[in-house]
Write a protein that holds these residues in place. Structure first.
Motif, mmCIF file in Angstrom:
data_model
loop_
_atom_site.group_PDB
_atom_site.id
_atom_site.type_symbol
_atom_site.label_atom_id
_atom_site.label_comp_id
_atom_site.label_asym_id
_atom_site.label_seq_id
_atom_site.Cartn_x
_atom_site.Cartn_y
_atom_site.Cartn_z
ATOM 1 N N LEU A 42 0.831 -1.196 0.104
ATOM 2 C CA LEU A 42 -0.007 -0.088 -0.042
ATOM 3 C C LEU A 42 0.931 1.428 0.167
ATOM 4 N N HIS A 43 0.948 1.901 -1.174
ATOM 5 C CA HIS A 43 1.791 3.189 -1.273
ATOM 6 C C HIS A 43 1.328 4.216 -0.223
ATOM 7 N N PRO A 44 2.278 4.892 0.270
ATOM 8 C CA PRO A 44 1.822 5.994 1.099
ATOM 9 C C PRO A 44 0.894 6.819 0.554
ATOM 10 N N TRP A 45 0.828 7.259 -0.939
ATOM 11 C CA TRP A 45 -0.164 8.016 -1.447
ATOM 12 C C TRP A 45 -1.546 7.407 -1.364
ATOM 13 N N PRO A 66 3.265 -16.923 -6.719
ATOM 14 C CA PRO A 66 4.627 -17.462 -6.690
ATOM 15 C C PRO A 66 5.619 -16.486 -7.270
ATOM 16 N N HIS A 67 4.718 -15.502 -8.173
ATOM 17 C CA HIS A 67 5.300 -14.342 -8.814
ATOM 18 C C HIS A 67 5.708 -13.150 -7.951
ATOM 19 N N CYS A 68 5.056 -13.311 -6.663
ATOM 20 C CA CYS A 68 5.369 -12.186 -5.522
ATOM 21 C C CYS A 68 6.680 -12.182 -5.029
ATOM 22 N N TRP A 69 7.449 -11.289 -5.531
ATOM 23 C CA TRP A 69 8.983 -11.519 -4.996
ATOM 24 C C TRP A 69 9.281 -10.475 -3.769
ATOM 25 N N ALA A 70 8.334 -9.435 -3.776
ATOM 26 C CA ALA A 70 8.615 -8.621 -2.588
ATOM 27 C C ALA A 70 7.530 -7.751 -1.939
ATOM 28 N N THR A 71 7.522 -7.215 -0.980
ATOM 29 C CA THR A 71 6.493 -6.603 -0.248
ATOM 30 C C THR A 71 6.783 -4.917 -0.701
ATOM 31 N N GLY A 72 5.746 -4.361 -0.956
ATOM 32 C CA GLY A 72 5.919 -2.825 -1.214
ATOM 33 C C GLY A 72 5.319 -2.426 -2.621
ATOM 34 N N GLU A 73 5.509 -1.053 -2.895
ATOM 35 C CA GLU A 73 6.473 -0.137 -2.319
ATOM 36 C C GLU A 73 5.318 0.349 -1.094
ATOM 37 N N VAL A 74 6.087 0.534 -0.006
ATOM 38 C CA VAL A 74 5.482 1.023 1.094
ATOM 39 C C VAL A 74 6.419 2.338 1.786
ATOM 40 N N GLY A 75 6.187 2.913 2.440
ATOM 41 C CA GLY A 75 6.916 3.702 3.336
ATOM 42 C C GLY A 75 6.310 5.026 3.858
ATOM 43 N N ILE A 76 7.250 5.836 3.870
ATOM 44 C CA ILE A 76 7.018 7.597 4.408
ATOM 45 C C ILE A 76 7.078 8.473 3.544
ATOM 46 N N ASP A 77 6.172 9.347 3.252
ATOM 47 C CA ASP A 77 6.403 10.462 2.284
ATOM 48 C C ASP A 77 5.982 11.826 3.180
ATOM 49 N N ASN A 78 6.918 12.607 3.600
ATOM 50 C CA ASN A 78 6.801 13.758 4.502
ATOM 51 C C ASN A 78 6.510 14.961 3.623
ATOM 52 N N ILE A 79 6.164 14.741 2.135
ATOM 53 C CA ILE A 79 5.969 16.075 1.549
ATOM 54 C C ILE A 79 4.393 15.873 1.006
ATOM 55 N N LYS A 80 4.199 14.577 0.551
ATOM 56 C CA LYS A 80 2.761 14.470 -0.149
ATOM 57 C C LYS A 80 1.723 13.953 0.789
ATOM 58 N N VAL A 81 2.139 13.371 1.927
ATOM 59 C CA VAL A 81 1.466 12.677 2.851
ATOM 60 C C VAL A 81 2.054 12.884 4.316
ATOM 61 N N ALA A 82 2.310 14.266 4.557
ATOM 62 C CA ALA A 82 2.741 14.499 5.641
ATOM 63 C C ALA A 82 2.263 13.983 7.062
ATOM 64 N N ASN A 83 0.692 14.203 6.901
ATOM 65 C CA ASN A 83 0.095 13.576 8.280
ATOM 66 C C ASN A 83 -0.557 12.355 8.157
ATOM 67 N N LEU A 84 0.141 11.383 7.542
ATOM 68 C CA LEU A 84 -0.483 10.099 7.564
ATOM 69 C C LEU A 84 -0.668 9.443 8.932
ATOM 70 N N LEU A 109 10.827 6.308 0.438
ATOM 71 C CA LEU A 109 10.954 7.347 1.716
ATOM 72 C C LEU A 109 11.278 8.726 1.236
ATOM 73 N N VAL A 110 10.405 9.457 1.598
ATOM 74 C CA VAL A 110 10.899 11.195 0.988
ATOM 75 C C VAL A 110 10.931 11.883 2.429
ATOM 76 N N LYS A 111 11.977 12.539 2.377
ATOM 77 C CA LYS A 111 12.336 13.407 3.581
ATOM 78 C C LYS A 111 12.298 12.681 4.899
ATOM 79 N N ALA A 112 12.160 11.583 4.870
ATOM 80 C CA ALA A 112 11.998 10.523 6.038
ATOM 81 C C ALA A 112 13.113 9.510 6.487
ATOM 82 N N LEU A 113 14.427 9.971 5.804
ATOM 83 C CA LEU A 113 15.441 8.857 6.214
ATOM 84 C C LEU A 113 15.652 8.708 7.562
ATOM 85 N N GLN A 114 15.871 10.020 8.384
ATOM 86 C CA GLN A 114 16.255 9.851 9.626
ATOM 87 C C GLN A 114 14.809 9.190 10.649
#
Length: 228
Positions: A42-45, A66-84, A109-114
């Protein structure tokens, strides 16, 4: 004829090629893509369109394909979804799935590495989950700190056109390098050429490094090209 094999770690374009392996990012509510490896999350957007609970009810079963090789993309976007809302509950869910399934997790990860680094510090149970930060371009000392975890850096055309004079930093990124077309519509071969210039490496060096990292993260990729 060019017999090199190319690896596109993150793309929003469906494609099959005899010399390119692409990991397709399944869009929200999209049916499973046959034949092509994909990742799903579930993309943060998209969190403004659907709740995590609803997403789980309608999509969690797709992790078993069987063709699902990874989870994602997921994460934190502090510009477009700052108040998630409940973003740590959200991250915990997808990391727990990656851990349970023994699959990598693809991170946006957007403006969210730390903030993400702090999240990892608080959750040692996830320290061995292979992680791919897509569209990585943060030129700071945090890169070196991230290397203590199994984190890989996927770069696309935007990142590879930036100027980075820090050779030490670039060598760190190169050791965990992956390449991607993302939503650019460009051919992965063009991304490889940009990487040669960005890292000042030969085409063979780029190809060897990306292939090695990709095959480590996705062992099934070693047999992919035999189907053609």
């Amino acid at each position: 004829m060019d017999t090199m094999r190319y690896y596109d770690c993150h793309t929003h374009t469906q494609k099959l090629s005899p010399n390119t392996l692409s990991l397709y990012v399944l869009a929200l509510n999209q049916p499973i893509v046959d034949l092509q490896p994909f990742c799903i999350g579930l993309h943060p957007w998209d969190c403004v369109e659907t709740s995590l609970d609803l997403w789980i009810k309608t999509n969690e079963h797709k992790f078993q394909h069987p063709h699902c090789w990874a989870t994602g993309e997921v994460g934190i976007d502090n510009i477009k979804v700052a108040n998630l809302n409940n973003k740590y509950v959200y991250l915990n869910y997808f990391f727990s799935q990656a851990l349970r399934l023994q699959k990598p997790i693809v991170l946006h990860l957007v403006k969210a590495l730390q903030e993400f680094y702090d999240f990892l510090h608080r959750h040692p149970q996830y320290h061995n989950v292979p992680m791919i930060i897509h569209a990585y371009h943060d030129n700071n000392t945090l890169t070196e700190n991230l290397l203590q975890y199994p984190i890989y850096f996927s770069l696309g055309p935007r990142e590879l056109k930036r100027v980075c004079k820090n050779k030490y930093l670039k060598e760190h990124i190169f050791s965990r390098l992956l390449l991607e077309t993302d939503d650019s519509g460009k051919d992965i071969l063009e991304i490889y050429r940009l990487a040669e210039s960005y890292f000042d490496k030969s085409s063979s060096d780029i190809q060897t490094r990306v292939q090695s990292n990709f095959e480590y993260l996705f062992p099934l990729s070693k047999s992919f090209f035999h189907q053609f």
